[in-house]
Write an enzyme that holds these catalytic residues in place. Structure first.
Site, PDB file in Angstrom:
ATOM      1  N   THR A  50      -1.347  -3.640  -3.786  1.00 60.88           N
ATOM      2  CA  THR A  50      -1.379  -4.320  -5.110  1.00 60.88           C
ATOM      3  C   THR A  50      -0.411  -3.404  -5.926  1.00 60.88           C
ATOM      4  O   THR A  50       0.400  -4.138  -6.562  1.00 60.88           O
ATOM      5  CB  THR A  50      -2.901  -4.088  -5.573  1.00 60.88           C
ATOM      6  OG1 THR A  50      -3.668  -4.464  -4.744  1.00 60.88           O
ATOM      7  CG2 THR A  50      -3.206  -5.060  -6.786  1.00 60.88           C
ATOM      8  N   TRP A  99      -8.800  -3.179   7.071  1.00 55.33           N
ATOM      9  CA  TRP A  99      -8.682  -1.966   7.871  1.00 55.33           C
ATOM     10  C   TRP A  99     -10.028  -1.638   8.216  1.00 55.33           C
ATOM     11  O   TRP A  99     -10.468  -1.030   9.193  1.00 55.33           O
ATOM     12  CB  TRP A  99      -8.475  -0.721   6.827  1.00 55.33           C
ATOM     13  CG  TRP A  99      -6.786  -0.861   6.656  1.00 55.33           C
ATOM     14  CD1 TRP A  99      -6.347  -1.297   5.361  1.00 55.33           C
ATOM     15  CD2 TRP A  99      -5.978   0.061   7.414  1.00 55.33           C
ATOM     16  NE1 TRP A  99      -4.736  -1.115   5.600  1.00 55.33           N
ATOM     17  CE2 TRP A  99      -4.740  -0.386   6.637  1.00 55.33           C
ATOM     18  CE3 TRP A  99      -5.990   0.791   8.540  1.00 55.33           C
ATOM     19  CZ2 TRP A  99      -3.402   0.304   7.025  1.00 55.33           C
ATOM     20  CZ3 TRP A  99      -4.751   1.302   8.837  1.00 55.33           C
ATOM     21  CH2 TRP A  99      -3.609   0.947   8.076  1.00 55.33           C
ATOM     22  N   ASN A 129      -9.480  -9.798  -2.062  1.00 58.06           N
ATOM     23  CA  ASN A 129     -10.513  -9.453  -2.942  1.00 58.06           C
ATOM     24  C   ASN A 129     -11.088 -10.729  -3.446  1.00 58.06           C
ATOM     25  O   ASN A 129     -10.968 -11.969  -2.954  1.00 58.06           O
ATOM     26  CB  ASN A 129     -10.198  -8.608  -4.175  1.00 58.06           C
ATOM     27  CG  ASN A 129      -8.972  -9.416  -4.996  1.00 58.06           C
ATOM     28  OD1 ASN A 129      -8.883 -10.525  -4.929  1.00 58.06           O
ATOM     29  ND2 ASN A 129      -8.238  -8.680  -5.856  1.00 58.06           N
ATOM     30  N   LEU A 131     -11.290 -12.299  -6.585  1.00 62.79           N
ATOM     31  CA  LEU A 131     -10.571 -12.968  -7.285  1.00 62.79           C
ATOM     32  C   LEU A 131     -10.932 -12.705  -8.921  1.00 62.79           C
ATOM     33  O   LEU A 131     -10.062 -13.242  -9.687  1.00 62.79           O
ATOM     34  CB  LEU A 131     -10.648 -14.556  -7.079  1.00 62.79           C
ATOM     35  CG  LEU A 131      -9.992 -14.996  -5.844  1.00 62.79           C
ATOM     36  CD1 LEU A 131     -10.416 -16.377  -5.280  1.00 62.79           C
ATOM     37  CD2 LEU A 131      -8.429 -14.923  -5.653  1.00 62.79           C
ATOM     38  N   HIS A 571     -14.635  -0.957  -5.244  1.00 63.51           N
ATOM     39  CA  HIS A 571     -13.873  -0.590  -6.312  1.00 63.51           C
ATOM     40  C   HIS A 571     -13.822   0.955  -6.209  1.00 63.51           C
ATOM     41  O   HIS A 571     -13.866   1.809  -7.202  1.00 63.51           O
ATOM     42  CB  HIS A 571     -14.460  -0.936  -7.478  1.00 63.51           C
ATOM     43  CG  HIS A 571     -14.440  -2.342  -7.740  1.00 63.51           C
ATOM     44  ND1 HIS A 571     -15.544  -2.933  -9.098  1.00 63.51           N
ATOM     45  CD2 HIS A 571     -13.870  -3.495  -7.204  1.00 63.51           C
ATOM     46  CE1 HIS A 571     -15.426  -4.347  -8.630  1.00 63.51           C
ATOM     47  NE2 HIS A 571     -14.639  -4.522  -7.976  1.00 63.51           N
ATOM     48  N   ALA A 604      -4.834   3.055  -7.198  1.00 61.36           N
ATOM     49  CA  ALA A 604      -6.392   2.917  -8.123  1.00 61.36           C
ATOM     50  C   ALA A 604      -6.801   4.589  -7.586  1.00 61.36           C
ATOM     51  O   ALA A 604      -7.631   4.793  -8.619  1.00 61.36           O
ATOM     52  CB  ALA A 604      -7.256   2.059  -7.301  1.00 61.36           C
TER      53      ALA A 604
HETATM   54  C1  LIG Z   1     -13.512  -7.181  -0.560  1.00 63.71           C
HETATM   55  C2  LIG Z   1     -12.843  -6.783  -1.810  1.00 63.71           C
HETATM   56  C3  LIG Z   1     -13.243  -7.460  -2.912  1.00 63.71           C
HETATM   57  C4  LIG Z   1     -12.877  -7.078  -4.151  1.00 63.71           C
HETATM   58  N1  LIG Z   1     -13.231  -7.956  -5.186  1.00 63.71           N
HETATM   59  C5  LIG Z   1     -12.512  -7.637  -6.554  1.00 63.71           C
HETATM   60  C6  LIG Z   1     -12.319  -8.685  -7.636  1.00 63.71           C
HETATM   61  O1  LIG Z   1     -13.115  -9.775  -7.410  1.00 63.71           O
HETATM   62  N2  LIG Z   1     -11.721  -8.550  -8.637  1.00 63.71           N
HETATM   63  C7  LIG Z   1     -11.097  -7.325  -8.761  1.00 63.71           C
HETATM   64  O2  LIG Z   1     -10.317  -6.852  -9.657  1.00 63.71           O
HETATM   65  N3  LIG Z   1     -10.979  -6.278  -7.907  1.00 63.71           N
HETATM   66  C8  LIG Z   1     -11.486  -6.464  -6.597  1.00 63.71           C
HETATM   67  N4  LIG Z   1     -11.438  -5.503  -5.515  1.00 63.71           N
HETATM   68  C9  LIG Z   1     -10.930  -4.564  -5.702  1.00 63.71           C
HETATM   69  C10 LIG Z   1      -9.089  -4.510  -5.824  1.00 63.71           C
HETATM   70  O3  LIG Z   1      -8.750  -5.534  -5.081  1.00 63.71           O
HETATM   71  C11 LIG Z   1      -8.437  -3.126  -5.336  1.00 63.71           C
HETATM   72  O4  LIG Z   1      -9.329  -2.241  -6.213  1.00 63.71           O
HETATM   73  C12 LIG Z   1      -6.926  -3.072  -5.640  1.00 63.71           C
HETATM   74  O5  LIG Z   1      -6.582  -4.380  -5.124  1.00 63.71           O
HETATM   75  C13 LIG Z   1      -6.490  -1.793  -5.035  1.00 63.71           C
HETATM   76  O6  LIG Z   1      -5.176  -1.740  -5.164  1.00 63.71           O
HETATM   77  P1  LIG Z   1      -4.261  -0.605  -4.523  1.00 63.71           P
HETATM   78  O7  LIG Z   1      -2.966  -1.002  -4.697  1.00 63.71           O
HETATM   79  O8  LIG Z   1      -4.794   0.836  -4.959  1.00 63.71           O
HETATM   80  O9  LIG Z   1      -4.615  -0.775  -3.119  1.00 63.71           O
HETATM   81  P2  LIG Z   1      -4.444  -1.686  -1.883  1.00 63.71           P
HETATM   82  O10 LIG Z   1      -4.080  -2.938  -2.602  1.00 63.71           O
HETATM   83  O11 LIG Z   1      -5.539  -1.676  -1.008  1.00 63.71           O
HETATM   84  O12 LIG Z   1      -2.807  -1.426  -1.154  1.00 63.71           O
HETATM   85  C14 LIG Z   1      -2.775  -0.341  -0.161  1.00 63.71           C
HETATM   86  C15 LIG Z   1      -2.012  -0.871   0.820  1.00 63.71           C
HETATM   87  O13 LIG Z   1      -1.503   0.166   1.664  1.00 63.71           O
HETATM   88  C16 LIG Z   1      -1.496  -0.245   3.144  1.00 63.71           C
HETATM   89  N5  LIG Z   1      -1.512   1.063   3.500  1.00 63.71           N
HETATM   90  C17 LIG Z   1      -2.566   2.039   3.595  1.00 63.71           C
HETATM   91  N6  LIG Z   1      -2.344   2.799   4.443  1.00 63.71           N
HETATM   92  C18 LIG Z   1      -0.972   2.612   5.116  1.00 63.71           C
HETATM   93  C19 LIG Z   1      -0.401   3.436   6.070  1.00 63.71           C
HETATM   94  N7  LIG Z   1      -0.764   4.680   6.482  1.00 63.71           N
HETATM   95  N8  LIG Z   1       0.995   3.034   6.159  1.00 63.71           N
HETATM   96  C20 LIG Z   1       1.306   1.883   5.747  1.00 63.71           C
HETATM   97  N9  LIG Z   1       0.648   1.049   4.904  1.00 63.71           N
HETATM   98  C21 LIG Z   1      -0.675   1.459   4.710  1.00 63.71           C
HETATM   99  C22 LIG Z   1      -2.306  -1.160   3.184  1.00 63.71           C
HETATM  100  O14 LIG Z   1      -2.273  -2.001   4.183  1.00 63.71           O
HETATM  101  C23 LIG Z   1      -2.401  -2.015   1.617  1.00 63.71           C
HETATM  102  O15 LIG Z   1      -1.495  -2.985   2.029  1.00 63.71           O
HETATM  103  C24 LIG Z   1     -11.979  -6.128  -4.455  1.00 63.71           C
HETATM  104  C25 LIG Z   1     -11.583  -5.152  -3.066  1.00 63.71           C
HETATM  105  C26 LIG Z   1     -12.009  -5.753  -1.995  1.00 63.71           C
HETATM  106  C27 LIG Z   1     -11.783  -4.763  -0.658  1.00 63.71           C
END
Ligand SMILES: Cc1cc2nc3c(=O)[nH]c(=O)nc-3n(C[C@H](O)[C@H](O)[C@H](O)COP(=O)(O)OP(=O)(O)OC[C@H]3O[C@@H](n4cnc5c(N)ncnc54)[C@H](O)[C@@H]3O)c2cc1C
Ligand SMILES: *[C@@H]1O[C@H](CO)[C@@H](O)[C@H](O)[C@H]1NC(C)=O
Ligand SMILES: *[C@@H]1O[C@H](CO)[C@@H](O)[C@H](O)[C@H]1NC(C)=O
Ligand SMILES: *[C@@H]1O[C@H](CO)[C@@H](O)[C@H](O)[C@H]1NC(C)=O
Ligand SMILES: *[C@@H]1O[C@H](CO)[C@@H](O)[C@H](O)[C@H]1NC(C)=O
Ligand SMILES: *[C@@H]1O[C@H](CO)[C@@H](O)[C@H](O)[C@H]1NC(C)=O
Ligand SMILES: *[C@@H]1O[C@H](CO)[C@@H](O)[C@H](O)[C@H]1NC(C)=O
Ligand SMILES: *[C@@H]1O[C@H](CO)[C@@H](O)[C@H](O)[C@H]1NC(C)=O
Ligand SMILES: *[C@@H]1O[C@H](CO)[C@@H](O)[C@H](O)[C@H]1NC(C)=O
Length: 635
Positions: A50, A99, A129, A131, A571, A604
């Protein structure tokens, strides 16, 4: 809102259809890891999720820069499991997309381990997620400025970035069926929402039968419909927007940044590659108390081989709240004692790496409904109906398969507790927090959290309506599930490595329900929900309650029910918090990791204190803001 629906969603699997060809397909050119490793990157981003993909696409707007992204998962282009709204949850637990971590056994959950889904794909958790697209209230973002010690990390400073990420669908009316709110178009105010960003957001176009009686019942309890929660006042019942592109009828997620924004000549995305550690070295002969370290690149594994990619300017960690602290520790940034025990050279002693973990936890009530009350369950117990909806979806991307639940309630305690009860809630809060050391991050957090409870200006509890049951429905039956959870828990968990091996998942200990405040918050909210079953017009459509079992009455019984059945809403945040170092911060207000010259965290994990919202739109805003900071625009 995630795990609790795992079972539901698996049951939806028979509905998978191939999508008709979407107008523009977006693919990613296959890149050889050895080739990738040869590129002279300006910025290297770990995690194409994200935040990571958002940041990468924005940085790549400067053609003079070479941007690299290392992502462990793959790009699921035109995959109905990800794209089709009705399939939310189907990918959870599937290693191609998730994961699928697990917490350690949770004392507060009677020893249960919690499943921790995390998107493993281009787009990260925005591809996995549920949505929901919303934001928290103004005081919650304003609190960040306290931790950042700069005024621009507040509501006003973030608002332009919330807008920049989004294309809000025009001319849609925000209204629950049959319940005019008086200000249905208020949500399309150009001062509050964006109309030009890569992520589409839109309202549903159809609603299930229980939505209207449910909302009316809450309205009659004094919980009003809030037609414009984007303005910084979030309390009330909200028909939330969804990250759905209505024209295509598909999920809109971080890959849109890649597909819609990037020209791809200077943005190099390597999928199927796991970052193992960041290379750090001491720079120069600085006579400072602690010598700063500089990141020179990233060691990664792909196709069972190990490579090294070099970054001339910066390395940016966007691996999410679970893996960002893992990679910091694997790289030698973290608690010195822990790293020493694992025989990892400690470059920066930063004991708060992986601490301050906060999450939202929900308990669910389920009712069977009277005959012929239509919910999403009909897709699972009426094959004819499901086939009709599939045909409709394939024809013009409308109908049940393009809709998901969108009825969220955000409640300050004052909406359902009287002054005596608020006082005991504050007393309970005080008894949990009394012994927190004065010079700690938690101490500052507690003062803020307490004022929100007292003032009633920030919602403390969320109530989510799901118009489906948790298990495969019997013929001719339908259900609703109402989830309730605390938005500002006192539990502080942790994420730490247990070995030097990057392939080993970290130890995740959220500390769910380990204090009375968090338990009582869910219990009190659950009791409000349990009252609804007797109130009209909702009571008119309810046949019987299945969960919790009707014989559970006492607080003690309900607490056991909560401990046995609560689920994460996925979250997690705060594990590399933006806060002063002496308070236990991991990054400063430019998101740079303390003790480093050129390593940032953008995801996050930097959020210092939990917010009363689903967090994806906030994560996009953080990444948009970080892009400006890195480009030298803004602060
Ligand atoms: C099941 C679920 C339902 C949700 N529902 C909602 C919702 O309805 N509405 C809402 O607003 N939020 C929702 N969320 C929360 C929201 O989607 C997340 O908080 C947000 O997308 C997190 O963004 P991020 O960039 O922090 O991490 P992420 O988007 O998880 O990105 C991390 C990325 O790093 C990659 N990565 C990790 N470790 C490594 C490594 N060692 N090497 C290479 N790549 C790596 C992962 O594969 C991933 O692509 C939900 C989350 C989940 C899991
Ligand atoms: C989705 O967003 C794009 C801009 O990124 C826009 O061109 C398109 O019209 C939007 N779709 C809808 C249905 O609003
Ligand atoms: C948002 O709108 C509501 C209702 O119109 C109003 O009471 C409130 O003050 C507004 N909040 C902000 C932060 O502008
Ligand atoms: C660092 O880790 C050690 C060993 O796990 C632990 O005992 C200690 O409390 C940690 N320090 C901090 C400040 O968290
Ligand atoms: C199943 O769906 C079909 C098509 O919409 C409808 O005609 C029929 O009445 C439904 N059956 C039941 C038992 O609801
Ligand atoms: C989509 O198709 C259905 C028929 O299957 C039709 O009733 C509906 O009006 C169409 N909607 C749009 C937006 O074209
Ligand atoms: C507050 O609510 C409790 C529980 O319903 C009740 O016992 C108490 O009398 C109420 N107090 C006031 C001041 O209304
Ligand atoms: C479901 O309802 C339909 C129509 O009302 C009826 O014909 C059928 O027998 C019912 N099925 C079951 C298993 O009750
Ligand atoms: C909760 O689970 C325990 C076992 O861990 C069981 O003994 C108890 O009956 C359960 N209680 C409820 C209310 O589910």
């Amino acid at each position: 809102m995630a795990d609790i629906f795992l079972i539901v969603c698996l049951a939806f699997s028979f509905l998978l259809f191939t999508l008709p060809t979407v107008s523009k397909t977006c693919t990613i050119s296959k890149m050889d890891p050895a080739q990738f490793a040869k590129i002279d990157f300006s910025y290297l981003i770990i995690g194409g999720g994200t935040a990571g993909l958002t940041l990468a696409a924005r940085l790549a707007e400067d053609p003079a820069l070479q941007i690299g992204v290392i992502e462990a998962g793959s790009f699921h282009s035109n995959d109905p499991i990800i794209d089709e709204p009705a399939n939310i949850g189907v990918a959870i637990g599937n290693p191609m997309y998730d994961w699928a971590f697990k917490s350690v056994p949770q004392v507060g959950l009677n020893g249960l381990e919690m499943g921790i889904p995390r998107g493993k794909m281009l787009g990260g958790s925005s591809g996995l997620n549920f949505l929901a697209w919303n934001r928290a209230s103004k005081p919650e973002y304003d609190a960040w400025a306290t931790f950042a010690c700069t005024p621009d990390w507040d509501w006003k400073g973030l608002l332009p970035y919330f807008k920049r990420s989004t294309t809000t669908m025009r001319d849609q009316i925000n209204v629950f069926p049959g319940i005019p709110a008086g200000s249905e178009k208020a949500g399309s105010d150009h001062r509050l929402v964006g109309f030009g960003g890569p992520i589409n957001s839109s309202y549903n176009e159809i609603y299930m039968d229980p939505v209207s009686p449910y909302v009316q019942t809450l309205n009659r309890l004094g919980i009003k419909t809030n037609a414009n929660p984007d303005n910084g006042t979030t309390a009330g019942i909200v028909n939330t927007r969804l990250a759905i592109d209505r024209r295509e009828g598909v999920r809109s997620y971080a890959t849109q940044y890649y597909c819609r924004l990037a020209k791809h000549t200077n943005l190099h995305v390597l999928t199927g590659a796991r970052a193992n550690r960041i290379s750090l070295s001491h720079s120069g002969l600085l006579a400072t108390a602690e010598r700063m370290v500089t990141a020179s690149g990233v060691e990664f594994s792909a196709n069972s081989r190990t490579y090294f990619a070099h970054a001339a300017r910066e390395v940016i960690l966007s691996a999410g709240s679970i893996q960002t602290p893992q990679i910091l520790e694997l790289s030698g940034i973290g608690n010195a004692t822990l790293l020493k025990a694992l025989n990892i050279h400690n470059h920066v002693d930063l004991p708060q790496v992986g601490e301050n973990h906060q999450d939202h936890l929900f308990a669910g009530v389920q009712y069977e409904l009277k005959p012929r009350v239509r919910t999403f369950d009909i897709l699972r117990n009426n094959v004819t109906f499901a086939a009709e909806q599939a045909a409709k979806y394939n024809q013009n991307r409308t109908g049940f398969l393009a809709a998901v639940d969108s009825t969220l309630g955000f409640l300050p305690f004052q909406l359902y507790l009287n002054s005596t009860q608020i006082k005991s809630t504050l007393d309970r809060f005080d008894s949990v927090t009394r012994h927190t050391p004065k010079d700690s991050l938690e101490h500052v957090q507690h003062a803020i959290q307490r004022s929100w409870i007292r003032d009633g200006n920030v919602p403390q509890v969320e109530v989510i309506l799901f118009t489906s049951g948790q298990f495969a429905p019997a013929p001719n039956t339908s259900y609703i599930t109402i989830l309730t959870g605390g938005l500002h828990p006192l539990a502080r968990g942790s994420v730490h490595i247990k070995t030097k091996l990057p392939s080993e998942p970290p130890v995740i200990d959220p500390q769910y329900l380990t204090n009375n405040f968090d338990v009582s918050t869910i219990l009190d909210a659950l009791k409000v929900v349990l009252q609804l079953e007797r109130l009209k017009p909702l009571s008119d459509i309810i046949q019987s309650r299945n969960i919790p079992a009707p014989q559970l009455h006492t607080d003690a019984e309900l607490i056991q029910f909560i401990r046995n059945s609560s689920q994460t809403s996925s979250h997690p945040l705060g594990t590399a918090a933006m806060a002063p170092r002496e308070l236990g911060g991991v990054v400063d207000s430019t998101l740079k990791v303390y003790g480093t010259t050129n390593l940032r965290v953008v995801d996050a994990s930097i959020i210092p204190l939990h917010i009363g919202a689903h967090i994806q739109s906030t994560v996009y805003a953080i990444a948009e803001k970080a892009a400006d900071m890195i480009k030298g625009i803004g602060c």
